[in-house]
Design an enzyme around this catalytic site. Structure first.
Site, mmCIF file in Angstrom:
data_model
loop_
_atom_site.group_PDB
_atom_site.id
_atom_site.type_symbol
_atom_site.label_atom_id
_atom_site.label_comp_id
_atom_site.label_asym_id
_atom_site.label_seq_id
_atom_site.Cartn_x
_atom_site.Cartn_y
_atom_site.Cartn_z
ATOM 1 N N LYS A 111 0.813 -1.216 0.000
ATOM 2 C CA LYS A 111 0.000 0.000 0.000
ATOM 3 C C LYS A 111 0.852 1.274 0.000
ATOM 4 O O LYS A 111 1.770 1.416 0.803
ATOM 5 C CB LYS A 111 -0.913 -0.004 1.220
ATOM 6 C CG LYS A 111 -1.749 1.262 1.391
ATOM 7 C CD LYS A 111 -2.475 1.258 2.709
ATOM 8 C CE LYS A 111 -3.153 2.578 3.012
ATOM 9 N NZ LYS A 111 -2.221 3.712 3.145
ATOM 10 N N LEU A 146 -4.808 -0.338 7.493
ATOM 11 C CA LEU A 146 -3.645 0.537 7.630
ATOM 12 C C LEU A 146 -4.141 1.977 7.523
ATOM 13 O O LEU A 146 -5.020 2.276 6.711
ATOM 14 C CB LEU A 146 -2.612 0.258 6.536
ATOM 15 C CG LEU A 146 -1.845 -1.070 6.607
ATOM 16 C CD1 LEU A 146 -0.921 -1.203 5.395
ATOM 17 C CD2 LEU A 146 -1.051 -1.194 7.888
ATOM 18 N N ASP A 147 -3.585 2.862 8.347
ATOM 19 C CA ASP A 147 -3.975 4.268 8.283
ATOM 20 C C ASP A 147 -3.690 4.851 6.900
ATOM 21 O O ASP A 147 -2.886 4.314 6.134
ATOM 22 C CB ASP A 147 -3.210 5.083 9.332
ATOM 23 C CG ASP A 147 -3.534 4.640 10.747
ATOM 24 O OD1 ASP A 147 -4.628 4.091 10.950
ATOM 25 O OD2 ASP A 147 -2.678 4.830 11.630
ATOM 26 N N ARG A 148 -4.322 5.965 6.624
ATOM 27 C CA ARG A 148 -4.170 6.617 5.321
ATOM 28 C C ARG A 148 -2.707 6.881 4.970
ATOM 29 O O ARG A 148 -2.280 6.668 3.835
ATOM 30 C CB ARG A 148 -4.956 7.931 5.322
ATOM 31 C CG ARG A 148 -4.887 8.683 4.004
ATOM 32 C CD ARG A 148 -5.721 9.950 4.068
ATOM 33 N NE ARG A 148 -5.695 10.652 2.802
ATOM 34 C CZ ARG A 148 -6.326 11.819 2.591
ATOM 35 N NH1 ARG A 148 -7.036 12.375 3.563
ATOM 36 N NH2 ARG A 148 -6.259 12.408 1.411
ATOM 37 N N THR A 150 -0.079 5.388 6.386
ATOM 38 C CA THR A 150 0.773 4.228 6.647
ATOM 39 C C THR A 150 0.902 3.412 5.370
ATOM 40 O O THR A 150 -0.086 3.178 4.671
ATOM 41 C CB THR A 150 0.189 3.352 7.772
ATOM 42 O OG1 THR A 150 0.097 4.131 8.960
ATOM 43 C CG2 THR A 150 1.072 2.146 8.030
#
Length: 279
Positions: A111, A146-148, A150
């Site tokens: 990602k 996962l955070d934006r 991360t």
């Protein structure tokens, strides 16, 4: 010479006689036999062994063995017939457990930043689903989040049982992050993280934490199995540090090797086996 005495005319006359009543014979040869219409297969039906295999129970060949042994039932009736076909709407059970005929798929994404881990967003922000839209015709969902901002490994699958296993903390699924901080991490703070911290929503245990070899002390590796929201960032924020970059480099034994940022790949059969062996 009379027409009837001309050898060419006699041959023509003889041919006409042989083909009399068969006007197609000269042009097409002997009369073709009518072909019986081919039996059309029903696109809404599949073989029972394939149904069982798609459900993730075993291979098609092994499914035949289980079917012959009477382990599979369709709509309440035990089926032992080879080649038996079922509809996707049928109630198919293996040893009493209802099966899902959708083939299980497993996609690993590296990602990038600025994508949120959700299937849709009312604010119109970009989601990770855009990155794997061409990976499968089936509906695959992210395992965890996962955070934006991360980056790193994010698994997608339609295997609900595996998703539950990988996201439940009791299974201790290993997740390793490469953390970049706004300043060097003091050794005393590193020891505090090792010992475990008490955050606003409870205690958190870290499996391992260490400086990155050959890198500045503001770069840290941390291993954790907790799935709580923003847990890695909150650990460091609790001690007065800001995380400037966060990258998940290992998830449940899967790595980013040969997987560039923003790209995805299918898991190998061995990788799937390894995930299912997690207890």
């Amino acid at each position: 010479m009379p027409k009837s005495d001309n050898p060419r005319n006699r041959r023509s006359s003889q041919n006409t006689g042989r083909n009399q009543g068969k006007p197609y014979a000269k042009k097409y040869g002997s009369k073709p036999k009518a072909n019986s219409p081919a039996k059309k297969s029903n696109p809404h039906e599949i073989r029972l062994n394939r149904y069982v295999a798609n459900a993730g129970i075993c291979s098609r060949r092994e499914a035949d063995t289980y079917i012959a042994a009477g382990s599979v039932s369709v709509n309440g009736k035990v089926i032992t017939e080879m080649g038996y076909k079922v509809k996707l709407t049928d109630d198919v059970r293996f040893d009493g457990r209802k099966l899902n005929p959708e083939k299980k798929e497993y996609i690993l994404l590296n990602k990038p930043k600025n994508f949120i881990t959700t299937t849709s967003d009312e604010k119109g922000r970009r989601t990770v689903m855009e990155l794997v839209s061409s990976a499968s015709k089936n509906r695959l969902l992210p395992v965890g989040r996962l955070d934006r901002n991360t980056t790193g490994l994010l698994l997608f699958t339609n295997d609900g049982d595996l998703t539950k296993k990988l996201t439940h903390p009791t299974h201790g699924v290993r997740k390793i992050y490469h953390v970049h901080l706004d300043k060097s991490l003091n050794l005393s703070d590193l020891r505090k993280i090792e010992a475990g911290l008490e955050l606003e929503d409870g205690a958190v245990e870290v499996d391992d934490v260490s400086y990155i070899q050959g890198a500045p002390k503001r770069e840290v590796g941390i291993q954790i199995h907790s799935g709580r929201n923003r847990i890695v960032r909150r650990i460091f924020e609790h001690l007065g540090y800001q995380v400037t970059k966060l990258d998940r480099v290992i998830f449940a034994g899967l790595t980013k090797k040969d997987l560039p940022r923003g790209h995805w790949r299918h898991l190998t059969e061995q990788e799937v086996v390894n995930l299912k062996m997690i207890k």
